[in-house]
Design a protein around this motif. Structure first.
Motif, PDB file in Angstrom:
ATOM      1  N   TYR A 241      42.892  31.843  45.939  1.00 45.06           N
ATOM      2  CA  TYR A 241      43.088  31.062  44.725  1.00 45.06           C
ATOM      3  C   TYR A 241      42.684  29.611  44.972  1.00 45.06           C
ATOM      4  O   TYR A 241      42.921  29.059  46.052  1.00 45.06           O
ATOM      5  N   ARG A 242      42.087  28.998  43.972  1.00 41.12           N
ATOM      6  CA  ARG A 242      41.795  27.571  44.064  1.00 41.12           C
ATOM      7  C   ARG A 242      43.073  26.752  43.870  1.00 41.12           C
ATOM      8  O   ARG A 242      44.125  27.294  43.489  1.00 41.12           O
ATOM      9  N   ALA A 243      42.973  25.445  44.094  1.00 46.59           N
ATOM     10  CA  ALA A 243      44.133  24.569  43.947  1.00 46.59           C
ATOM     11  C   ALA A 243      44.685  24.585  42.525  1.00 46.59           C
ATOM     12  O   ALA A 243      45.891  24.402  42.316  1.00 46.59           O
TER      13      ALA A 243
ATOM     14  N   GLY B 262      37.358  34.397  33.343  1.00 42.74           N
ATOM     15  CA  GLY B 262      36.084  34.856  33.885  1.00 42.74           C
ATOM     16  C   GLY B 262      36.196  36.113  34.722  1.00 42.74           C
ATOM     17  O   GLY B 262      37.170  36.861  34.645  1.00 42.74           O
ATOM     18  N   LYS B 263      35.172  36.329  35.570  1.00 38.54           N
ATOM     19  CA  LYS B 263      35.072  37.542  36.379  1.00 38.54           C
ATOM     20  C   LYS B 263      35.697  37.328  37.755  1.00 38.54           C
ATOM     21  O   LYS B 263      35.672  36.233  38.308  1.00 38.54           O
ATOM     22  N   ILE B 264      36.210  38.439  38.315  1.00 38.65           N
ATOM     23  CA  ILE B 264      36.699  38.444  39.693  1.00 38.65           C
ATOM     24  C   ILE B 264      35.713  39.144  40.619  1.00 38.65           C
ATOM     25  O   ILE B 264      35.442  38.692  41.728  1.00 38.65           O
ATOM     26  N   VAL B 265      35.141  40.271  40.170  1.00 36.56           N
ATOM     27  CA  VAL B 265      34.187  41.016  40.987  1.00 36.56           C
ATOM     28  C   VAL B 265      33.247  41.784  40.071  1.00 36.56           C
ATOM     29  O   VAL B 265      33.661  42.279  39.014  1.00 36.56           O
TER      30      VAL B 265
ATOM     31  N   THR C 259      43.185  29.162  39.704  1.00 37.54           N
ATOM     32  CA  THR C 259      42.182  30.149  39.320  1.00 37.54           C
ATOM     33  C   THR C 259      41.753  30.959  40.552  1.00 37.54           C
ATOM     34  O   THR C 259      41.875  30.508  41.690  1.00 37.54           O
ATOM     35  N   ILE C 260      41.257  32.158  40.297  1.00 35.04           N
ATOM     36  CA  ILE C 260      40.884  33.089  41.366  1.00 35.04           C
ATOM     37  C   ILE C 260      39.422  32.875  41.751  1.00 35.04           C
ATOM     38  O   ILE C 260      38.545  32.794  40.887  1.00 35.04           O
ATOM     39  N   ILE C 261      39.162  32.792  43.054  1.00 37.35           N
ATOM     40  CA  ILE C 261      37.787  32.694  43.541  1.00 37.35           C
ATOM     41  C   ILE C 261      37.162  34.089  43.494  1.00 37.35           C
ATOM     42  O   ILE C 261      37.681  35.024  44.100  1.00 37.35           O
ATOM     43  N   PRO C 262      36.054  34.289  42.761  1.00 37.26           N
ATOM     44  CA  PRO C 262      35.404  35.601  42.706  1.00 37.26           C
ATOM     45  C   PRO C 262      35.071  36.096  44.109  1.00 37.26           C
ATOM     46  O   PRO C 262      34.725  35.313  44.992  1.00 37.26           O
TER      47      PRO C 262
ATOM     48  N   SER D 120      27.599  47.835  34.690  1.00 37.15           N
ATOM     49  CA  SER D 120      28.270  46.855  33.831  1.00 37.15           C
ATOM     50  C   SER D 120      29.776  46.773  34.101  1.00 37.15           C
ATOM     51  O   SER D 120      30.436  45.825  33.665  1.00 37.15           O
ATOM     52  N   TYR D 121      30.317  47.753  34.834  1.00 37.10           N
ATOM     53  CA  TYR D 121      31.758  47.768  35.099  1.00 37.10           C
ATOM     54  C   TYR D 121      32.103  46.634  36.051  1.00 37.10           C
ATOM     55  O   TYR D 121      31.441  46.439  37.090  1.00 37.10           O
ATOM     56  N   GLN D 122      33.166  45.869  35.739  1.00 35.27           N
ATOM     57  CA  GLN D 122      33.547  44.702  36.513  1.00 35.27           C
ATOM     58  C   GLN D 122      34.979  44.315  36.164  1.00 35.27           C
ATOM     59  O   GLN D 122      35.541  44.840  35.200  1.00 35.27           O
TER      60      GLN D 122
END
Length: 312
Positions: free
Chosen positions: A300-302, A245-248, A305-308, A226-228
């Motif tokens: 990073y997107r335009a 949201g989540k990164i990894v 936001t960070i792309i997971p 569950s760690y993320q």
């Protein structure tokens, strides 16, 4: 025929030589450790981890390419911290170090346990450089209590205001707290009230990109899948947070990625994340053994936001 022994001798010498080189070669991409901070300067990279093999001291790991790492100098030990026994606990541990450069000097922040039955504490030491040695400030910077665990320090110096912020807290209390440090970097100025973001457990980290402030943090149980890593953005270092949201998160090969740090590498202009994970584990946990540190690029997107990422 008389040349064969000579050729065999030469081959043996080359084999011995290559074995010696291999023995001295740096570690591969991941190495045992947890809770990494990552820094770069002068063409070298530095990682400051919790040592999975023991928590009585903190070391730096160094690299010339971010891929191959060697264990470096000892930075500080428990017996070099004069206030370590003030809580009366029979045993103590060091973990979650964070190296910061400010005012032309180097500062190492770290967690001191146990967390039970005595409150955990956060300490800080002044260092001669990225590879130490480090000298403790002589007092704890923050002491936990009343349900708050003083763990996982991360210091961020705002590039806009030059104000140094200390982020800390989490685990059982799952509460984020933020303080402003005085210019000496070893004294608290005042606390700044902040909201604890969604899914926060521990391991907060702050970075800024293009005027947006990114608060990232670990969520879940560190010994389980569950760690993320999650994150939120804000127009300032103290919020208000917009959850993103989540990164990894865990996948089929690697479990429980978390307690991370970001690095903007001025050498190539890219961003990187250093984090720990469980390797060679199956199922939901709890896992046993040592965690491993890994470094990967972040995109990073335009819209910022960070792309997971997928772990590799």
């Amino acid at each position: 025929m008389t040349r064969v022994p000579a050729i065999r001798a030469l081959f043996a010498a080359l084999l011995i030589s290559s074995t010696a080189v291999a023995a001295d070669a740096p570690a591969p991409l991941s190495f045992d450790g947890a809770d990494p901070d990552i820094e770069a300067a002068g063409g070298r990279y530095y990682i400051y981890p919790t040592n999975s093999g023991g928590t009585s001291s903190l070391h730096v790991w160094t690299s010339a390419d971010r891929d191959h790492w060697q264990k470096g100098a000892e930075l500080i030990r428990l017996d070099q911290i004069g206030w370590i026994g003030d809580d009366g606990a029979p045993r103590h541990a060091l973990w979650a170090p964070d190296m910061v450069v400010a005012n032309g000097r180097h500062y190492l922040y770290f967690s001191v346990g146990p967390q039970n039955p005595t409150p955990s504490r956060i300490g800080v030491a002044s260092c001669a450089g990225f590879e130490g040695p480090c000298t403790d400030s002589g007092k704890p910077l923050v002491t936990g209590g009343n349900g708050f665990e003083a763990i996982d320090p991360a210091v961020f110096v705002d590039p806009a205001s030059k104000t140094p912020y200390l982020y800390a807290g989490g685990s059982a209390g799952a509460k984020l707290r933020v303080w402003i440090l005085k210019p000496d970097m070893v004294t608290i100025d005042r606390e700044v009230p902040v909201e604890t973001p969604p899914h926060f457990t521990e391991g907060a980290f702050m970075h800024e990109r293009g005027g947006t402030y990114y608060l990232s943090y670990s969520s879940g149980s560190y010994r389980h899948d569950s760690y993320q890593v999650h994150y939120a953005t804000a127009p300032s270092p103290t919020g208000p947070w917009a959850y993103r949201g989540k990164i990894v998160e865990s996948d089929a090969r690697f479990k429980g990625p978390g307690h991370h740090a970001f690095l903007h590498d001025t050498a190539d202009g890219r961003w990187y994340i250093a984090y720990h994970r469980w390797e060679g584990q199956t199922g939901p946990g709890p896992y046993k053994g040592s965690r491993s540190v890994a470094v990967q690029p972040i995109e990073y997107r335009a819209d910022g936001t960070i792309i997971p990422i997928g772990m590799r």
